[in-house]
Structure formats: structure tokens, C-alpha cells
Design a protein around this motif. Structure first.
Motif, PDB file in Angstrom:
ATOM      1  N   LEU B  58      15.577  17.396  76.137  1.00  0.00           N
ATOM      2  CA  LEU B  58      17.028  17.400  75.947  1.00  0.00           C
ATOM      3  C   LEU B  58      17.592  15.981  75.839  1.00  0.00           C
ATOM      4  O   LEU B  58      18.803  15.802  75.809  1.00  0.00           O
ATOM      5  CB  LEU B  58      17.725  18.152  77.082  1.00  0.00           C
ATOM      6  N   MET B 244      21.146  19.178  70.547  1.00  0.00           N
ATOM      7  CA  MET B 244      21.378  20.610  70.571  1.00  0.00           C
ATOM      8  C   MET B 244      21.002  21.238  69.229  1.00  0.00           C
ATOM      9  O   MET B 244      20.335  22.265  69.180  1.00  0.00           O
ATOM     10  CB  MET B 244      22.828  20.888  70.895  1.00  0.00           C
ATOM     11  N   PHE B 247      17.240  21.424  68.931  1.00  0.00           N
ATOM     12  CA  PHE B 247      16.647  22.491  69.723  1.00  0.00           C
ATOM     13  C   PHE B 247      16.862  23.840  69.057  1.00  0.00           C
ATOM     14  O   PHE B 247      15.972  24.674  68.998  1.00  0.00           O
ATOM     15  CB  PHE B 247      17.193  22.534  71.145  1.00  0.00           C
ATOM     16  N   PHE B 290      27.066  27.150  65.925  1.00  0.00           N
ATOM     17  CA  PHE B 290      26.861  27.802  67.211  1.00  0.00           C
ATOM     18  C   PHE B 290      26.710  29.302  67.052  1.00  0.00           C
ATOM     19  O   PHE B 290      25.985  29.944  67.812  1.00  0.00           O
ATOM     20  CB  PHE B 290      28.005  27.459  68.152  1.00  0.00           C
ATOM     21  N   ILE B 293      23.149  29.854  66.033  1.00  0.00           N
ATOM     22  CA  ILE B 293      22.278  29.733  67.202  1.00  0.00           C
ATOM     23  C   ILE B 293      22.309  31.002  68.015  1.00  0.00           C
ATOM     24  O   ILE B 293      21.284  31.560  68.379  1.00  0.00           O
ATOM     25  CB  ILE B 293      22.804  28.688  68.204  1.00  0.00           C
TER      26      ILE B 293
END
Lengths: 325, 307
Positions: B58, B244, B247, B290, B293
Motif C-alpha cells: 500500500l 489504490m 491495487f 470506484f 472496483i
């Protein structure tokens, strides 16, 4: 640090934590405005740290504290500005709003585990921020919302509100520790499959934990906006509100109520001092604390102290038994 | 045969979308591919660490940010182009990555997954806040002539510089595949990634392989930091979103699937570019990421549960 002195220090810190209710009760009578605002900030982070830990007890790391806190700030502001609620009721509304959203999202994301859960909570906080940023006049857009009439400025009532928030968090956390919730969450953390096969309704307990913690986080946001007076997409959802509680709970010791309380007490005061000394980058201390705690003291100060006390006791017993042997 | 048929369907679907975009909004295609290049290039080194060391880093984007700062001040001091500084910066970053591995990651390899997650999260904060402490939150930008290079096709005039990121992504994907299948170190890394204990039994130094892979990943993302600087303004928080995004792309593609990252980035880049092409939707384009995701992680986790 020698064993004896570490135990003594631990005793001192935890005695302080135990005396906290009494101390915080008489603080308004003896302290000036600066210690009062310092205490308010410590209480805010303390409540967030305790609630983060409550969900962590099920083994799930949430990176979305700032999301529900920000939702609470906006919830309270919208309730006051758009629906004309009085401040106290707006705080309650903020909590309910956050809880409702948690319930809605919970049905989806609580089916995720480990890293997937963590990342989705992070993404969720971002989604909240973007929606409120683009909400037009209703949410105030990029500038956010400004409350015209706050609960009496500078008065001690803000202090009592913050104290009430932390009391609620600590109360809920000790309820979690004493009720069936504790066994359910610990079982899920240790071995989910086993927990499921011994008849624990995993999803139900996780949903309760998620909704209760989000409710409190939302209320804390609602309380905090009464002293800030502004809710804006960037400040209300600032990563600080995720980062600081996380570091506090880790340092104090996770999976307990006392750990996050002690961690918030220590780091909250440090944070305020550092903020004055270093306007940029004082958060580096938190990053380093997180790294060091994870590497060298994964159970935090509380776990360290419990272990030291236990070692001491068994050493004393060994000494006592030695002459007879 | 079932798998092959699914691939055919996806190819056909992609082709239809591609042609439709070309006819309707050709600029979306260009900008979408360009931003997909950057996303994929940053995500691939993270996938490498996740696939072999089994650590979700991260602090990935923060390493890129640190490299961009190093390039900025190095290049300004020596009065050189960021591309000249790229190789030395990548080397310095991989040494830095090695040190970080030895001091932190190595000690947490046996810890629970969540502790590793919090550890790298803390590392990312420490990196970005150290930069904040030294350089404040001010943003810095390099002004270079060549980044405004453009081309004209028919009635459309568009910037072509960002295609370097597409090239970088493809180079990285190909290079990594060659490294993992053709070189001794790469084959060892692949073996360690599949089964560390088995690899240790046949005499592979697992710890050294982990250190090498982590350092390689930080070095690669460091090189990208130098490239990133040529186009974008940098500030302490600039790396966070890339952590982010990377990932998520890795999660969407599935661990160990580097070609999948290219496709996932392309889908994301095109979706964002499409949103940006409408005036009313522009403000919402950051949310699409988002939502993607959310959707893919959910679908994936449900699929995994069924399997």
C-alpha cells in the motif's frame, strides 16, 4: 526498560486511564480554553479509535473511518440547514444517517474479507466524498456547508458533547466485550469456517458491529461540526480521521477497550503539540509509529504490559517455590 | 474450449466497442488509451510484488512520488532532462526499496496478512509525510517543450506525448514476461511465488529472491516516477490514488495475470475518457473508477466463493 519499571509505568498510564472519567468530569471547572479544546480533540479521536477497534475484533481492517465521520458531519449540517432540526437532534440524525448507509453498504461489502474488505472501505469513503462534492447546492459543492448557528461558541457544552460521544463509544465497546458479540467476533477472527459450523450467524454479527460503529462515527462527525461549523469534501473526509485513530488503537493495543483509550490519550496530546511545532508533515510520526508497532509490538502497549505483568508474576512464583524444591 | 469461447466473446465485444468509439468519439479512444497506459505501467510492478512476495504494497504509489521528487530536484540541480535522470533514479530507488525490504517487510513476512496491510499503509504515510515535512505541500512542475507534441489526423488535433506511457506499459509487460520465463533469477522468482517452501527445498534462496523482486518493483515504479514528472505536477499526496488504482487493477485482473492488467486499465481508461467527453458528466468521472472496483471485487469474491 527493565521489567519492574515497565510494569510501574504501565500501572501509572492505566491508572490515569482509569481516573479519566473523574478527571474529565472536573476538567471544565479547573482548565482554561486551550486544554478544553485539546480534550475535545482527544475525545473525538478516542471515540473513532475505539469504534475502529470494535470492528477490528472480527478480523476486518476498515480504512473507511473518515467516510462515516464525514457522512456524519454532512448529515448534521444538512439536517440543520435543509430540515431545520435543532443541533442536538441533528447529531442524532447524523448518526442514524451514517448507520442507514452502513446498513445498505454492509449487505454488500461485509461478504468481502481481508484485503478486499479493506480496499472497498477505502473506496467507499472516496465515493461518499465525490458524491458530496458533486451534490450541487444541496451539499454546497466544493465549498461545502457552513452552519450559521452553532451550539453556543466556546462554551463548555461542546466539551460535554464530545465527552458524551466518547462515553457512548466506550460503553458500546464494553458491551461488545461483555456480551455474546465478543465470542462471535473473536470466533470469526480466529476461524471463520469453524465459527460458521458451530452455528454462529456470522453475517448478522458483522452487520451489527458495522452498523453500530458507523452510527457512533457518524455521531462523532455530527458533534465535531458543532465546533468547526463547516463541512467540506476535503476537510470532512481528510485521511487524518482514518490514520490517527488507526495509529492510536495500534499503539494502545488492539482488541480491547482500554488499549485505544490509552493510545488516544498519548497520541492525541502529542498530535496537538506537533501540529503547532510542525505545520507540514507532523503526521510522519503516525506513519512511523504504525510501522514500529506492527514490527515490534503487534499487541500494543496494553498487550506488552499484560505480558510483562504476567512474566513478573510467574517469576515471583518461581522464586517463592524455589526454596522448597 | 469453454475458455476459448469466452475469450472470443470478449474480443468481439472489445472490437465492437472500439469501432463504435472510433466512429462516434475518436478522441475518447485516444485519451482513453493514453491514460490506460499510465495506469497499467504503475500497476504492473505492484502485481509483481503481490504475485511473488505475496505482499500488498500500500506504499506503492508513494514510492513513485518519492522518485518523482528525487528526479525533480536532481534534474533541476544538474540541469538535465528527467529522462536522463531516469536510470540513476531507478537505481537509487531500487536500493531504497532493498533497504525498506530488509528493515520492514522482511520482518513481517510471517505476520498475519492484515498486519502486513497496516504495515505498508504506515510506510506509505511515513513516505508521503516525510516529503511533506521537507518540501511542504506546495506542488512542483517541470515545463518541458516536448510534452506538448501533437498530431493531426483529419479534423482532429491531439497530444501524442502520453503514448510514451502506453509504450512503457507494453515494454514492462513484455519485459517482465521475458524476465520470468527466460532468466535464471526470473524462473527462481516464479518458483518462489508458486511455493516458497518447495523453492527453498530445491535450493533457491527465498529471502534473496524476495529482496530482489521488491527492489526491482520499487526501481521500476521509480523509473515511472521520473516519467510521471515530465507531464504532471507533483505534491506529497500525488502517489496515493495510484496505490489504490494499481491495487484495484491487480484485483480486477487477478493475481499473476499481467495481460489482464493491460485489459483492465484499457477498460478503465476508456470509461473515464468517455465520461470526460460529456460536459455534464465530467465532475463524476472520478467516481467511475470506484464503481468499477466495487463491482469487480464483488463479482470476483462471489465467484471465488462458489469455486
Amino acid at each position: 526498560m527493565s521489567n519492574r519499571s515497565s510494569v510501574a509505568l504501565g500501572l501509572a498510564v492505566f491508572a490515569l486511564a482509569a481516573a479519566l472519567p473523574l478527571l474529565s468530569g472536573i476538567l471544565p471547572a479547573i482548565a482554561g480554553p486551550y486544554p478544553m479544546s485539546l480534550a475535545r480533540s482527544v475525545f473525538t479521536y478516542m471515540a473513532l479509535a475505539v469504534t475502529w477497534d470494535m470492528l477490528l475484533r472480527s478480523g476486518q481492517v476498515s480504512f473507511g473511518i473518515a467516510g462515516f465521520y464525514g457522512i456524519g458531519m454532512y448529515g448534521s449540517a444538512i439536517a440543520m440547514l435543509r430540515f431545520g432540526l435543532p443541533p442536538l437532534l441533528s447529531i442524532l440524525a447524523a448518526g442514524c444517517f451514517a448507520a442507514a448507509i452502513a446498513l445498505l453498504f454492509g449487505f454488500i461489502i461485509l461478504r468481502l474479507r481481508a484485503i478486499y474488505f479493506s480496499i472497498v472501505t477505502l473506496a467507499m469513503a472516496e465515493i461518499f466524498r465525490i458524491i458530496l462534492h458533486n451534490g450541487g447546492d444541496f451539499t454546497g459543492g466544493a465549498e461545502g456547508l457552513i452552519l450559521p448557528n452553532l451550539i453556543s461558541n466556546g462554551d463548555s457544552s461542546l466539551y460535554w458533547l464530545a465527552l458524551g460521544g466518547v462515553a457512548l463509544a466506550v460503553g458500546a465497546s464494553s458491551w461488545f466485550e461483555r456480551s455474546k458479540m465478543r465470542f462471535a467476533l473473536t470466533a470469526i477472527r480466529n476461524n471463520e469456517l469453524q465459527a460458521k459450523s458451530s452455528g454462529i450467524g456470522i453475517f448478522k454479527y458483522m452487520l451489527i458491529a458495522f452498523v453500530v460503529t458507523s452510527f457512533i462515527q457518524g455521531m462523532i462527525g455530527g458533534i465535531q461540526i458543532q465546533s468547526y461549523g463547516v463541512a467540506s469534501p476535503d476537510d470532512s473526509f481528510s485521511a487524518n480521521y482514518t490514520l490517527l485513530p488507526l495509529a492510536m488503537a495500534l499503539l494502545g493495543g488492539v482488541h480491547s477497550t482500554i488499549g485505544p483509550v490509552v493510545g488516544a490519550l498519548l497520541l492525541g496530546v502529542v498530535s496537538e503539540v506537533l501540529k503547532l511545532k510542525l505545520p507540514y508533515g507532523h503526521l510522519v510520526v503516525y506513519g512511523i509509529i504504525i510501522v514500529l508497532v506492527i514490527l515490534f509490538m503487534p499487541k500494543g502497549l496494553y498487550g506488552f504490559w499484560v505480558k510483562a505483568a504476567k512474566d513478573r508474576r510467574s517469576a515471583a512464583e518461581a522464586r517463592r517455590e524455589a526454596p522448597h524444591a | 474450449m469453454v475458455v476459448k469461447r469466452a475469450v472470443m466473446y470478449w474480443l468481439a465485444f472489445g472490437l465492437v466497442v472500439g469501432v463504435a468509439l472510433l466512429m462516434w468519439k475518436p478522441m475518447v479512444l485516444v485519451y482513453g488509451i493514453q491514460s490506460a497506459g499510465l495506469y497499467a505501467a504503475v500497476a504492473i510492478p505492484m502485481a509483481l510484488v503481490l504475485g511473488i512476495v505475496h505482499i500488498v504494497n500500500l506504499s506503492h504509489g508513494e514510492f513513485m512520488m518519492v522518485a518523482a521528487y528525487a528526479t525533480y530536484f536532481g534534474a533541476r540541480w544538474l540541469k538535465i532532462d528527467p529522462y536522463v535522470a531516469l536510470v540513476p533514479v531507478a537505481l537509487v530507488m531500487s536500493i531504497f526499496g532493498f533497504i525498506v525490504y530488509r528493515l520492514t517487510i522482511r520482518r513481517a513476512l510471517k505476520s498475519p496478512e492484515l498486519n502486513q496491510l497496516i504495515l505498508t499503509f504506515g510506510l506509505g504515510i511515513a513516505l508521503s509525510q516525510t516529503v511533506n515535512l521537507i518540501f511542504t505541500s506546495q506542488s512542483w512542475k517541470m515545463y518541458l517543450d516536448y510534452v506538448s507534441a501533437s498530431a493531426t489526423i483529419g479534423e482532429y488535433d491531439f497530444g501524442i506525448y502520453d503514448f510514451v506511457f502506453v509504450a512503457a506499459a507494453i515494454l514492462l509487460a513484455l519485459g517482465l514476461r521475458l524476465f520470468l520465463t527466460r532468466t535464471r533469477m526470473g524462473k527462481a522468482a516464479l518458483a518462489v511465488g508458486q511455493n516458497p517452501r518447495g523453492a527453498a527445498i530445491v535450493g533457491i534462496d527465498v529471502d534473496r529472491t524476495y529482496a530482489f523482486v521488491f527492489a526491482l518493483s520499487v526501481g521500476l515504479v521509480g523509473a515511472l516516477g521520473a516519467m510521471f514528472l515530465t507531464k504532471q505536477a507533483i505534491f506529497p499526496g500525488v502517489g496515493g490514488p495510484y496505490t489504490m488504482k494499481s491495487f484495484c487493477l491487480v484485483a480486477v485482473a487477478g493475481v499473476g495475470n499481467i495481460t489482464g492488467i493491460l485489459w483492465a486499465s484499457l477498460a478503465l481508461g476508456l470509461a473515464e475518457a468517455l465520461m470526460n467527453s460529456f460536459r455534464d458528466l465530467r465532475d463524476w468521472s472520478s467516481i467511475i473508477f470506484f464503481i468499477i472496483i466495487f463491482a469487480t471485487i464483488l463479482v470476483r469474491s462471489i465467484k471465488e466463493r462458489k469455486a
